[in-house]
Write a protein that holds these residues in place. Sequence first.
Motif, mmCIF file in Angstrom:
data_model
loop_
_atom_site.group_PDB
_atom_site.id
_atom_site.type_symbol
_atom_site.label_atom_id
_atom_site.label_comp_id
_atom_site.label_asym_id
_atom_site.label_seq_id
_atom_site.Cartn_x
_atom_site.Cartn_y
_atom_site.Cartn_z
ATOM 1 N N PRO A 148 0.794 -1.008 -0.098
ATOM 2 C CA PRO A 148 0.050 -0.067 0.152
ATOM 3 C C PRO A 148 0.887 1.158 0.060
ATOM 4 C CG PRO A 148 -0.737 -1.507 1.601
ATOM 5 C CD PRO A 148 0.686 -1.993 1.264
ATOM 6 N N GLY A 157 -0.950 -0.053 11.674
ATOM 7 C CA GLY A 157 -1.609 -1.374 12.619
ATOM 8 C C GLY A 157 -3.265 -0.987 12.765
ATOM 9 N N TYR A 158 -3.545 -2.059 13.698
ATOM 10 C CA TYR A 158 -5.215 -2.037 13.936
ATOM 11 C C TYR A 158 -5.342 -2.650 15.393
ATOM 12 C CZ TYR A 158 -5.047 -6.854 13.257
ATOM 13 O OH TYR A 158 -4.740 -8.296 13.185
ATOM 14 N N GLN A 237 -11.734 -13.031 6.856
ATOM 15 C CA GLN A 237 -11.244 -12.011 6.617
ATOM 16 C C GLN A 237 -11.364 -11.383 5.311
ATOM 17 O OE1 GLN A 237 -7.206 -11.629 7.914
ATOM 18 N NE2 GLN A 237 -6.931 -9.442 7.097
ATOM 19 N N TRP A 239 -14.013 -11.570 3.519
ATOM 20 C CA TRP A 239 -15.312 -11.038 3.263
ATOM 21 C C TRP A 239 -15.553 -9.981 4.237
ATOM 22 C CZ3 TRP A 239 -19.167 -10.183 0.564
ATOM 23 C CH2 TRP A 239 -20.558 -9.949 0.820
ATOM 24 N N GLU A 240 -14.769 -9.948 5.297
ATOM 25 C CA GLU A 240 -15.297 -8.676 6.241
ATOM 26 C C GLU A 240 -14.588 -7.416 6.117
ATOM 27 O OE1 GLU A 240 -14.943 -9.955 10.335
ATOM 28 O OE2 GLU A 240 -12.741 -9.929 10.268
ATOM 29 N N TYR A 241 -13.309 -7.720 5.872
ATOM 30 C CA TYR A 241 -12.290 -6.403 6.104
ATOM 31 C C TYR A 241 -12.262 -5.446 5.460
ATOM 32 C CZ TYR A 241 -8.871 -6.787 2.256
ATOM 33 O OH TYR A 241 -8.157 -6.302 1.151
ATOM 34 N N GLN A 242 -13.166 -5.229 4.322
ATOM 35 C CA GLN A 242 -13.159 -3.897 3.420
ATOM 36 C C GLN A 242 -14.613 -3.304 4.112
ATOM 37 O OE1 GLN A 242 -11.364 -2.080 1.979
ATOM 38 N NE2 GLN A 242 -10.109 -3.286 0.672
ATOM 39 N N PRO A 243 -14.524 -2.104 4.387
ATOM 40 C CA PRO A 243 -13.425 -0.954 4.407
ATOM 41 C C PRO A 243 -12.767 -0.829 5.714
ATOM 42 C CG PRO A 243 -15.476 0.200 4.766
ATOM 43 C CD PRO A 243 -15.980 -1.134 4.631
ATOM 44 N N LEU A 244 -13.084 -1.663 6.823
ATOM 45 C CA LEU A 244 -12.659 -1.005 8.245
ATOM 46 C C LEU A 244 -11.618 -2.073 9.038
ATOM 47 C CD1 LEU A 244 -15.562 0.782 9.540
ATOM 48 C CD2 LEU A 244 -13.841 1.839 8.297
ATOM 49 N N GLY A 245 -11.172 -2.922 8.334
ATOM 50 C CA GLY A 245 -10.187 -3.875 8.490
ATOM 51 C C GLY A 245 -10.674 -5.170 9.057
ATOM 52 N N PRO A 246 -9.480 -5.831 9.520
ATOM 53 C CA PRO A 246 -9.998 -7.287 10.257
ATOM 54 C C PRO A 246 -10.851 -7.118 11.505
ATOM 55 C CG PRO A 246 -7.700 -6.864 10.038
ATOM 56 C CD PRO A 246 -8.145 -5.695 9.604
ATOM 57 N N PHE A 247 -11.614 -8.060 11.579
ATOM 58 C CA PHE A 247 -12.522 -8.133 13.013
ATOM 59 C C PHE A 247 -12.607 -9.432 13.575
ATOM 60 C CE2 PHE A 247 -17.113 -7.118 14.585
ATOM 61 C CZ PHE A 247 -16.293 -6.759 15.829
ATOM 62 N N GLN A 248 -13.535 -10.104 13.213
ATOM 63 C CA GLN A 248 -13.778 -11.564 13.617
ATOM 64 C C GLN A 248 -12.867 -12.511 13.165
ATOM 65 O OE1 GLN A 248 -16.157 -12.238 16.365
ATOM 66 N NE2 GLN A 248 -15.719 -10.039 16.103
ATOM 67 N N ASN B 150 -20.364 -6.239 1.481
ATOM 68 C CA ASN B 150 -20.591 -6.984 2.860
ATOM 69 C C ASN B 150 -21.669 -6.051 3.600
ATOM 70 O OD1 ASN B 150 -19.004 -5.113 3.518
ATOM 71 N ND2 ASN B 150 -17.455 -6.295 4.106
ATOM 72 N N LEU B 154 -23.768 -8.050 6.949
ATOM 73 C CA LEU B 154 -23.071 -8.314 8.230
ATOM 74 C C LEU B 154 -22.980 -6.634 8.860
ATOM 75 C CD1 LEU B 154 -19.884 -7.620 8.223
ATOM 76 C CD2 LEU B 154 -19.950 -9.882 7.342
ATOM 77 N N PRO B 243 -4.663 -0.659 4.386
ATOM 78 C CA PRO B 243 -5.757 -1.678 4.046
ATOM 79 C C PRO B 243 -6.314 -2.356 5.508
ATOM 80 C CG PRO B 243 -3.659 -3.113 4.070
ATOM 81 C CD PRO B 243 -3.304 -1.629 4.237
ATOM 82 N N LEU B 244 -5.903 -1.678 6.583
ATOM 83 C CA LEU B 244 -6.430 -2.309 7.795
ATOM 84 C C LEU B 244 -7.409 -1.676 8.814
ATOM 85 C CD1 LEU B 244 -3.189 -4.662 8.880
ATOM 86 C CD2 LEU B 244 -5.199 -5.143 7.513
ATOM 87 N N GLY B 245 -7.584 -0.594 8.028
ATOM 88 C CA GLY B 245 -8.808 0.228 8.974
ATOM 89 C C GLY B 245 -8.205 1.505 9.737
ATOM 90 N N PRO B 246 -9.361 2.106 10.468
ATOM 91 C CA PRO B 246 -8.983 3.316 11.099
ATOM 92 C C PRO B 246 -7.874 2.946 12.225
ATOM 93 C CG PRO B 246 -11.520 3.001 11.068
ATOM 94 C CD PRO B 246 -10.701 1.836 10.363
ATOM 95 N N PHE B 247 -7.112 3.855 12.615
ATOM 96 C CA PHE B 247 -6.240 3.625 13.907
ATOM 97 C C PHE B 247 -5.812 4.757 14.579
ATOM 98 C CE2 PHE B 247 -1.664 2.330 15.181
ATOM 99 C CZ PHE B 247 -1.792 1.721 16.237
ATOM 100 N N SER B 332 -16.785 -15.474 16.282
ATOM 101 C CA SER B 332 -15.444 -16.172 16.376
ATOM 102 C C SER B 332 -15.039 -16.711 17.655
ATOM 103 C CB SER B 332 -14.376 -15.051 15.883
ATOM 104 O OG SER B 332 -14.652 -14.190 16.982
#
Lengths: 418, 418
Positions: A148, A157-158, A237, A239-248, B150, B154, B243-247, B332
């Motif tokens: 990126p 980081g997240y 990941q 399916w879920e990660y756009q646009p706010l990043g990894p979560f579950q 998505n 969700l 790509p990993l969201g707001p920080f 999860s």
Amino acid sequence: MPLMKSWVESANAPDTDFPLNNLPCGVFSVGEAEPRCGVAIGEMIVDVAGLEEDGVISLSEIPVFDLPFWNELMELGPEAWAAFRARMTQLLAEGAEEQAKVLPHLYRQADALMHLPFAVSEYTDFYAGKNHAYNVGCMFRGPENALPPNWLHLPIGYNGRASSVVVSGTDVRRPLGQLKPPQAELPYFGPCKRFDFELEMGAVVGTPSEGMVSVAEADDMIFGYVLLNDWSARDIQAWEYQPLGPFQAKATATTISPWVVMKAALEAFRVSTPEREKDLLPYLREPGPMLYDIELEVGLAPEGKAETVITRTNYREMYYSAAQQLAHHTTSGCPMNAGDLLGSGTISGATKESRGSLLELSWGGKEPVTLDTGESRSFLEDGDTLTLRGAAKGDGYRIGFGACSGKILPAPPNPYES
Amino acid sequence: MPLMKSWVESANAPDTDFPLNNLPCGVFSVGEAEPRCGVAIGEMIVDVAGLEEDGVISLSEIPVFDLPFWNELMELGPEAWAAFRARMTQLLAEGAEEQAKVLPHLYRQADALMHLPFAVSEYTDFYAGKNHAYNVGCMFRGPENALPPNWLHLPIGYNGRASSVVVSGTDVRRPLGQLKPPQAELPYFGPCKRFDFELEMGAVVGTPSEGMVSVAEADDMIFGYVLLNDWSARDIQAWEYQPLGPFQAKATATTISPWVVMKAALEAFRVSTPEREKDLLPYLREPGPMLYDIELEVGLAPEGKAETVITRTNYREMYYSAAQQLAHHTTSGCPMNAGDLLGSGTISGATKESRGSLLELSWGGKEPVTLDTGESRSFLEDGDTLTLRGAAKGDGYRIGFGACSGKILPAPPNPYES
């Protein structure tokens, strides 16, 4: 610095993770007793809560080890950390006069159950290994857009989930989640099919901060380091990660080694981050070497079978150090606390054999890894035990972390199966 | 349900946020005294820690209010919450026999300083308002791709930073950060120029969980709700979030109202989420109405000047409820704890006057908002005080949260200014 000899004989063996030079911090219990703070020495653990109760160590006017977490020592700051190490070294060194005071507080590691060494305040995971970021970027965006645009300018980081951090030895249950295969029109709910590990180091914040700190101040705030496996559900990941990043995808579990190696034990192994490909802004520049030469490896053992080492790499492969990450973390004024855990990001070397995740090792599942047992793996299977190991190697001794291990259990029953 | 009358006269005024029907939970201090748990009633606060010390309320064999946080009551679960409300209602109702036992523990809100009402375990922020997601998506990706694929399947969420959550009345310092204007070749380090608010509700988890919970179980776990302002540095976010969201863009501060309104006080105001545009997977379907009809507004007052209400909207505009968000959060296996805070996501209505952030109100700065003072705002300026207010409106009474307010201070000195 050579091996420092201890009267605990097993601490002088060249292959122990825990010579007198190390003195890592853990929390252990034996039998029905409550968990207590302890320090590893050779094959033994010294019960430091017991030493404090007896008045053999005394770091503060109030007890520091009355809770089964190292956070209270962390909060006392670098001078107390140094005083603690000096006193423990004095008590455990070859020829120590006070050996008899320590003997009643020695336990065999083989008899002990290990617990989380500290109360994890918050958990942040970074993405600061360039080979990993490049590999993952290639798979998802092609080699031209692999990194990126911000990657060479700041440690991405997240925030992760502190409640999901567990100690080595804790079983990890394959997660359920919402999944959408690339060709499917609609998502479904079911077990993760691409469950993976990530080989990382974790930095443990000791002294709290408010407001922005420099890289040098950030380095002073770090109490120590652990091995860290950031279990990752790649399909959840995706399916879920756009646009706010990894979560579950990252919330099932993160496993850390049972021992926190204090920064002081790693001083002899400091190395610089690699040459910068683009100049960093002044707030991210390091005043000295802030990475560490720590050899790392990962073993995978299918249920009931022998382990195969599937990767070997080194912490020095990181592009950003934990001190840089922590300094960046405070730029917004974000308060940091004792027990904050910062994951380095996946540590992959430049070669195929040194990649720090199955996603990379199997190149997204296209090139399965062959194990010594003859089986192959694209991602983790139920029953697999995955173990991270790491050590800084000195002159006739090593500074280790103990194994960072977890076994994959099958997914829980799916209450929504159609 | 009509207004329930109290012997505390100010609680019977039709415009108070705090009638007997409400009984919200806060932490207050008066003068030099230590912070204590209290309940708002009209213009007064009842010191519940004092009532417990006197034996007037007794919910458990051990004290519940010995710490200045509501987490201990939260952990006791829904039966204890109901018992607490029943007892407080009995003590404060018109004609109560035990009035004399309460009187020594009444304080005027005007004399009290408010503190964080609970220890925030972890903080998760969602993106579950459809108008907000659509507006932001339009600005950044155009109307065709405004909603991520998505989004209708969700509740998108990301982990925030619990250490940055502050109580209403806390000043908020404009952050420094790494910024790259779209046309610039390289980033620089300096003060945020696009500092914004986000109008949200926060759900507070009471009972802990391990493993996956249903939407109905999730609803049972929620202790109450707060107003929440998720301060946002739009320019820092634009450069860091891929790509990993707001920080760091979200780590300066998140302000919550001083009062947690218990779920029971909002029962009469339950409403359903809007009609689904795509069927949800069974694990996300609601067994009943799980949103609330809560009218919300935001006021902006430049330094030393009168306030202009810049938006009016309603919590029922959300596409996903907090119960759906919490159920998704556990898929999860992520453990949840008492004091976990879930931000709803920005609550924007369908019209321009009901948008929940300046980013939307000024359409990315292109259509500045005109204030009653004649000034205009694209984003927040130093000295501005931003205040969220909200209330569910019943028959002759309202259930309010108190103001959720913060004043913007100038950025700290930039130690790296060139």
